[in-house]
Design a protein around this motif. Structure first.
Motif, mmCIF file in Angstrom:
data_model
loop_
_atom_site.group_PDB
_atom_site.id
_atom_site.type_symbol
_atom_site.label_atom_id
_atom_site.label_comp_id
_atom_site.label_asym_id
_atom_site.label_seq_id
_atom_site.Cartn_x
_atom_site.Cartn_y
_atom_site.Cartn_z
ATOM 1 N N ALA A 221 0.852 -1.185 0.000
ATOM 2 C CA ALA A 221 0.000 0.000 0.000
ATOM 3 C C ALA A 221 0.896 1.245 0.000
ATOM 4 C CB ALA A 221 -0.913 0.002 1.224
ATOM 5 N N THR A 222 0.272 2.410 -0.034
ATOM 6 C CA THR A 222 1.014 3.660 -0.034
ATOM 7 C C THR A 222 1.656 3.918 1.322
ATOM 8 O OG1 THR A 222 -0.470 4.624 -1.677
ATOM 9 C CG2 THR A 222 0.772 6.159 -0.315
ATOM 10 N N ILE A 223 2.885 4.466 1.316
ATOM 11 C CA ILE A 223 3.423 5.043 2.536
ATOM 12 C C ILE A 223 3.650 6.530 2.282
ATOM 13 C CG2 ILE A 223 4.548 2.906 3.221
ATOM 14 C CD1 ILE A 223 7.237 4.381 2.659
ATOM 15 N N ARG A 224 3.456 7.315 3.314
ATOM 16 C CA ARG A 224 3.658 8.763 3.211
ATOM 17 C C ARG A 224 4.852 9.176 4.055
ATOM 18 N NH1 ARG A 224 -1.023 13.058 3.073
ATOM 19 N NH2 ARG A 224 -0.966 12.125 0.994
ATOM 20 N N ILE A 225 5.742 9.939 3.481
ATOM 21 C CA ILE A 225 6.891 10.485 4.198
ATOM 22 C C ILE A 225 6.703 11.990 4.285
ATOM 23 C CG2 ILE A 225 9.380 10.813 4.199
ATOM 24 C CD1 ILE A 225 9.664 8.155 2.775
ATOM 25 N N GLU A 226 6.378 12.463 5.480
ATOM 26 C CA GLU A 226 6.265 13.902 5.700
ATOM 27 C C GLU A 226 7.669 14.497 5.727
ATOM 28 O OE1 GLU A 226 3.499 15.574 5.911
ATOM 29 O OE2 GLU A 226 1.954 14.075 6.340
ATOM 30 N N MET A 227 7.856 15.632 5.072
ATOM 31 C CA MET A 227 9.198 16.176 4.930
ATOM 32 C C MET A 227 9.811 16.549 6.277
ATOM 33 S SD MET A 227 9.270 15.636 1.791
ATOM 34 C CE MET A 227 10.923 16.179 1.362
ATOM 35 N N GLU A 228 8.977 16.900 7.271
ATOM 36 C CA GLU A 228 9.505 17.265 8.584
ATOM 37 C C GLU A 228 9.933 16.044 9.395
ATOM 38 O OE1 GLU A 228 4.929 17.279 9.129
ATOM 39 O OE2 GLU A 228 6.413 17.673 7.554
ATOM 40 N N PHE A 229 9.694 14.825 8.893
ATOM 41 C CA PHE A 229 10.093 13.607 9.592
ATOM 42 C C PHE A 229 11.447 13.109 9.084
ATOM 43 C CE2 PHE A 229 5.496 12.053 10.706
ATOM 44 C CZ PHE A 229 5.304 13.217 11.417
ATOM 45 N N PHE A 230 12.357 14.025 8.782
ATOM 46 C CA PHE A 230 13.694 13.634 8.327
ATOM 47 C C PHE A 230 14.455 12.962 9.469
ATOM 48 C CE2 PHE A 230 13.598 18.127 9.496
ATOM 49 C CZ PHE A 230 14.575 18.205 10.480
ATOM 50 N N ASP A 231 15.510 12.217 9.105
ATOM 51 C CA ASP A 231 16.252 11.426 10.079
ATOM 52 C C ASP A 231 16.875 12.295 11.171
ATOM 53 O OD1 ASP A 231 15.669 9.187 8.616
ATOM 54 O OD2 ASP A 231 17.710 8.841 7.892
ATOM 55 N N TYR A 232 17.040 11.696 12.354
ATOM 56 C CA TYR A 232 17.859 12.304 13.390
ATOM 57 C C TYR A 232 19.332 12.253 12.976
ATOM 58 C CZ TYR A 232 14.072 12.483 16.829
ATOM 59 O OH TYR A 232 12.926 12.780 17.506
ATOM 60 N N GLY A 233 20.150 12.984 13.694
ATOM 61 C CA GLY A 233 21.581 12.980 13.427
ATOM 62 C C GLY A 233 22.141 14.355 13.170
ATOM 63 N N GLY A 234 21.255 15.327 12.892
ATOM 64 C CA GLY A 234 21.705 16.701 12.742
ATOM 65 C C GLY A 234 22.314 17.010 11.394
ATOM 66 N N GLU A 235 22.999 18.146 11.317
ATOM 67 C CA GLU A 235 23.610 18.637 10.089
ATOM 68 C C GLU A 235 24.580 17.607 9.523
ATOM 69 O OE1 GLU A 235 25.043 20.820 6.899
ATOM 70 O OE2 GLU A 235 23.257 21.216 8.110
#
Length: 412
Positions: A221-235
């Protein structure tokens, strides 16, 4: 029972059923600023047409505000939509709201997926707290059919889904803490770095069962990736920002990150429908900036489509999606390079006296077919090839979508 500020928790089981529309919402006890939506509405939860796994369950939390709908003037909406890669129907989940004068935070099983810090009312343009500075009551409701589930006839319901029930195990209301009452939105401004377990390397997405960080998982099925849910780890790990020590956004969902996240403050003309094309916070990119998302692919699917919601004011906007590379100039590992359709400003922009900031121009959606992703753990990196590119989310479909992309409200 009137509520103003604090934390509200509802343990509830959303019913699985075509046409079922579950909602937990709050309306003002007195319409101090005028008729709906001028005096506000807080939707802690709206969910509809819930299906079993592996299909996702859309969860929407939103605010409604502005001028009375049946009078001259305009209205607004600020909302988030969570489309997780698993179904949230049929089993208990904890839905929560943390409400302070300058912020409303929404949670599912203590996973904060939405924070809203912008709103307004025509009833008092001089107050940044109105209309959400008065007593509201709490309602829990189950409707069958209507505008949201797009079911208007009993014959459209699936007989095998019924009877159904929206089960509530408990409702708890807590008073606000001093820290919550004193909170002031620091953005735009200096990034507030904090050292805690959230900033370990790894994905931001949270497994609602184990409460652990985990990758987005492709399914049938479809998955949605919200842009604000980027990976942890920083710059350099979760993102690259040209000004990583400054956040020019308006949204405080991720206080310790330099990515410019904005509230999606939708502007709606009067006499329109209740819901605008809201989908949550969005990220504003400048040329060369990127955000990273860890994805697990359990099997190779026959087809893969990427569907992106964006807007841009530049004629030659574009972006690139890389797989397992953080170099936006990389020509070997790019999944797809895409040109953005020219977005249009709203046909009727809000009056200057409203003093609305970051009101979104027209959102557009585009879809492309890409090469199927290989099995295993991968990092997808979204690279902006132009300035002032706003992106809300991207969906990954492992089937050919049976719909055409539509432009959002207010578009020419």
């Amino acid at each position: 029972f009137g509520i103003m500020y604090g934390r509200i928790e509802i343990m509830a089981t959303i019913p699985i059923g075509n046409g079922a529309w579950s909602s937990i919402f709050m309306l003002p006890i007195e319409e101090i600023y005028g008729a709906w939506p001028a005096s506000g509405e807080i939707d802690i939860l709206e969910s509809y047409n819930v299906r079993p796994a592996p299909e996702f369950t859309p969860i929407m939390s939103s605010l409604h505000y502005g001028n009375p709908i049946n009078e001259e003037g305009d209205k607004g909406q600020n909302a988030c939509v969570l489309k997780d890669s698993t179904s949230l129907g049929g089993v208990p989940h904890l839905f929560s709201l943390e409400w302070s004068p300058e912020s409303l935070k929404f949670y599912v099983d203590n996973f904060k997926f939405c924070e809203i810090t912008q709103w307004w009312t025509g009833g008092d343009m001089n107050s940044k707290f109105a209309p959400f500075d008065n007593l509201f009551d709490l309602s829990l409701n189950l409707a069958i059919g209507g505008q949201v589930p797009q079911i208007f006839d009993a014959e459209e319901l699936l007989v095998e889904d019924y009877p159904i029930q929206f089960t509530i195990e408990f409702v708890r209301v807590f008073g606000p803490t001093n820290e919550e009452m004193l909170f002031v939105n620091p953005f735009p401004g200096v990034v507030l770095y904090q050292l805690n377990e959230d900033f370990l390397n790894g994905p931001y997405h949270i497994d609602l069962n184990t409460k652990q960080q985990f990758p987005f998982v492709l399914t049938s099925a479809t998955i949605r990736i919200e842009m604000e849910f980027f990976d942890y780890g920083g710059e350099g790990v979760g993102y690259h920002d040209l000004d990583p020590l400054l956040n020019f956004g308006s949204n405080t969902l991720r206080l310790s990150e330099g990515v410019d996240i904005f509230d999606e403050n939708i502007y709606l003309s009067p006499y329109g429908e209740k819901f605008g094309n809201s989908a949550g916070s969005y990220v504003k990119y400048m040329e060369g900036e990127w955000t990273a998302y860890t994805v697990y692919v359990p099997e190779v699917y026959d087809v893969t489509f990427i569907h992106i919601r964006h807007n841009s004011l530049n004629l030659n906007s574009g972006f690139k999606i890389l797989i397992d590379s953080y170099d936006c100039s990389d020509e070997e590992f790019w999944l797809e390079e895409m040109n953005v359709l020219v977005s249009h400003l709203q046909e009727n922009p809000p009056p200057a006296e409203y003093q609305l900031i970051d009101v979104c121009p027209c959102w557009q959606e585009q879809i492309w077919e890409v090469e199927p992703l290989p099995v295993g753990l991968h990092t997808l990196v979204f690279c902006s090839l132009s300035d002032d590119l706003n992106v809300s989310y991207f969906d990954i479909h492992t089937f050919e979508p049976p719909f055409e992309m539509m432009a959002g409200p207010g578009c020419i």
